[in-house]
Scaffold this active site. Structure first.
Site, PDB file in Angstrom:
ATOM      1  CD  GLU A   1      -1.062   0.485   2.317  1.00 49.79           C
ATOM      2  OE1 GLU A   1      -2.287  -0.179   3.297  1.00 49.79           O
ATOM      3  OE2 GLU A   1      -0.154  -0.180   2.186  1.00 49.79           O
TER       4      GLU A   1
ATOM      5  CD  GLU B   1       0.235   3.619   6.417  1.00 49.88           C
ATOM      6  OE1 GLU B   1       0.786   2.408   6.927  1.00 49.88           O
ATOM      7  OE2 GLU B   1      -0.456   3.220   5.443  1.00 49.88           O
TER       8      GLU B   1
HETATM    9  C1  BGP Z   1      -1.301   0.201   5.983  1.00 51.20           C
HETATM   10  C2  BGP Z   1      -0.212  -0.478   5.880  1.00 51.20           C
HETATM   11  C3  BGP Z   1      -0.024  -2.276   5.134  1.00 51.20           C
HETATM   12  C4  BGP Z   1      -1.505  -2.555   5.872  1.00 51.20           C
HETATM   13  C5  BGP Z   1      -2.149  -1.898   6.301  1.00 51.20           C
HETATM   14  C6  BGP Z   1      -4.094  -2.433   7.068  1.00 51.20           C
HETATM   15  O1  BGP Z   1      -0.817   1.120   7.749  1.00 51.20           O
HETATM   16  O2  BGP Z   1       0.582  -0.222   4.518  1.00 51.20           O
HETATM   17  O3  BGP Z   1       1.089  -2.591   5.624  1.00 51.20           O
HETATM   18  O4  BGP Z   1      -1.549  -3.791   6.751  1.00 51.20           O
HETATM   19  O5  BGP Z   1      -2.735  -0.451   6.842  1.00 51.20           O
HETATM   20  O6  BGP Z   1      -3.309  -2.068   7.998  1.00 51.20           O
HETATM   21  P1  BGP Z   1      -3.304  -3.618   8.984  1.00 51.20           P
HETATM   22  O7  BGP Z   1      -2.625  -4.229   8.713  1.00 51.20           O
HETATM   23  O8  BGP Z   1      -2.771  -2.729  10.399  1.00 51.20           O
HETATM   24  O9  BGP Z   1      -4.890  -3.544   9.972  1.00 51.20           O
END
Ligand code: BGP
Length: 466
Positions: free
Chosen positions: A365, A162
């Site tokens: 993801e 990201e």
């Molecule tokens: C993405 C990231 C992750 C993860 C996910 C969920 O942006 O790559 O590391 O955490 O989002 O986001 P959050 O943890 O803010 O709910």
């Protein structure tokens, strides 16, 4: 046209080192920017223990195999390997990941390794971090160590997780900008340095590891205009380019998107680059595009900051003056944490990506964060998560079977509950429940959620029943 999903499809799940491992200073691990953070929102824990995977890795891999995973996407902690970010290599760090990789392979789970996931070594950060061009060589050296030590068994590599979120919304993931700096220029300089570093690592991977494939891993989302007014369509286009294509055009086509360069020049914020760096970027070709998708975006032409202020945290990808303003989409339901749910947007995103870049896609993801409760029988009824996955996987299946899009695998976030980037442990994502609270560590025992059994079954029948 394929009739069913390929048998080699990588049904997997995802985590990242700092959110899952814990052991933040165990066995000589150095501190990362995530370990020294002190701006946790009230009621939210830090990352010191996380899900205690550092101690429970063996039982965790066993559970992954019970889930039937074909792949596991995880990141390597830079400071576990190089406590100071450069120089002295920590043998214990190498040992940890060697053991993990061997255990995965023992169970026929393909390791997909993210080289960098938000956890910059604090020592390098104090030296200017990604803004200092020295980091390009540091990142290359660190990657070289990973390729030399794990490249005989790891064939799927992701460069930077990201990168676009770090540039657009960096504060929540550890990016700091000195107050004296021109913020836009500073961020786009970071971006450029990351692009050069990434290109060098892609080239090194291709030169030294003949069986490996490597790609970037941004967060990509389709963007709708908030109304059918032509000016809002223009804003949606601006956002699409600034949020998505700017990053991937550079990586795939080897050139910066002109619309963003114009924006930077108009704002006196052009970053510094050399011809050699641009040639390096141009010479590196990714083998696939990995990407994370949670929700779509909707934009209008900017008229006030008020709407932006009302947005929930991570959806708040900053509105950009004169370019776009992100707004709510009333056609979509929201998660408990205010993220809009858009499964068709997932298919839209897959189609746009494939149409523009024509490269295989790897989903690294996708998932839903919510408040899960464990009952007296140690059961967790996360039906809302099953519903989310059903809808999204259905759309992915249409994208594969009907739109004929080449998708290598699907690795939802997350395999286990872990610590959210900024909303603590209470925001759970896993197929496997980790029994701890934000401020009560308990024993971090693992329990299978309803979604675990559902996903296991889906993997077993290759999503045929959807
Ligand atoms: C993405 C990231 C992750 C993860 C996910 C969920 O942006 O790559 O590391 O955490 O989002 O986001 P959050 O943890 O803010 O709910």
């Amino acid at each position: 046209m394929p009739k069913k999903i390929n048998d080699n499809f990588l049904w997997g799940a995802s985590t990242s080192a700092y959110q899952f491992e814990g052991g933040y200073n165990a066995d000589r691990k150095g501190l990362s920017v995530q370990d020294v953070r002190n701006n946790y929102p009230e009621g939210t824990t830090n990352f010191e223990v996380a899900s205690d995977h550092y101690n429970k890795w063996k039982e965790d891999v066993k559970m992954m195999s019970e889930l039937g995973l074909k792949s596991y996407r995880f990141s390597i902690s830079w400071t576990r390997i190089l406590p100071n970010g450069r120089g002295d290599i920590n043998k214990k760090g190498l040992e940890f990941y060697n053991n993990l990789i061997n255990e995965l392979i023992k169970y026929n789970i393909t390791p997909i390794v993210t080289i960098y996931h938000f956890d910059l070594p604090d020592k390098l950060d104090k030296d200017g971090g990604w803004h200092n061009k020295n980091i390009i060589e540091d990142f290359l050296n660190y990657s070289k160590i990973l390729f030399e030590n794990f490249g005989d068994r790891v064939n799927h590599w992701l460069t930077i997780n990201e990168q676009n979120i770090m540039i657009l919304f960096g504060e929540i993931v550890g990016i700091k900008i000195p107050e004296t700096e021109n913020k836009i220029k500073y961020l786009y300089q970071i971006n450029h340095n990351m692009m050069v570093a990434q290109a060098k690592v892609i080239n090194l991977c291709h030169k030294t590891l003949s069986n490996s494939k490597i790609g970037p891993a941004p967060n990509i989302a389709c963007v709708y205009p908030g109304t059918s007014k032509p000016i809002d369509n223009l804003a949606a286009f601006n956002m699409k380019v600034m949020r998505n294509w700017f990053y991937l055009d550079t990586c795939v086509f080897g050139r910066y998107n002109k619309l963003v360069l114009n924006y930077l020049r108009e704002n006196n914020s052009m970053f510094e680059y050399t011809i050699e760096e641009m040639n390096e970027i141009n010479s590196a070709k990714p083998d696939f595009i990995a990407f994370n998708y949670y929700t779509s975006s909707t934009a209008i032409f900017p008229f006030s900051d008020k709407l932006f202020d009302e947005m929930p945290s991570q959806q708040k990808i900053k509105s950009v003056k004169g370019m776009y303003q992100q707004v709510k989409n009333d056609n979509l339901n929201k998660t408990d944490f205010g993220w809009e749910i858009d499964a068709i947007g997932f298919r839209n995103t897959l189609r746009e990506l494939y149409d523009r870049y024509n490269l295989p896609l790897l989903i690294t993801e996708n998932g839903i964060g919510g408040y899960d409760k464990i009952d007296n029988n140690y059961q967790i009824h996360d039906q809302y998560r099953i519903k989310y996955y059903k809808e999204h996987i259905k759309q992915m299946k249409i994208a594969i079977l009907q739109d004929n899009i080449d998708i290598i695998g699907y690795n939802p976030w997350s395999a286990f509950d872990l610590v959210s980037t900024h909303e603590g442990v209470k925001k759970r994502y896993g197929f496997i429940y980790v029994d701890r609270e934000d401020f009560d560590l308990k024993e971090c025992k693992r329990y299978k959620k309803d979604s675990f059994y559902w996903y296991k079954n889906l993997i077993e029948n290759n999503a045929n029943e959807l």
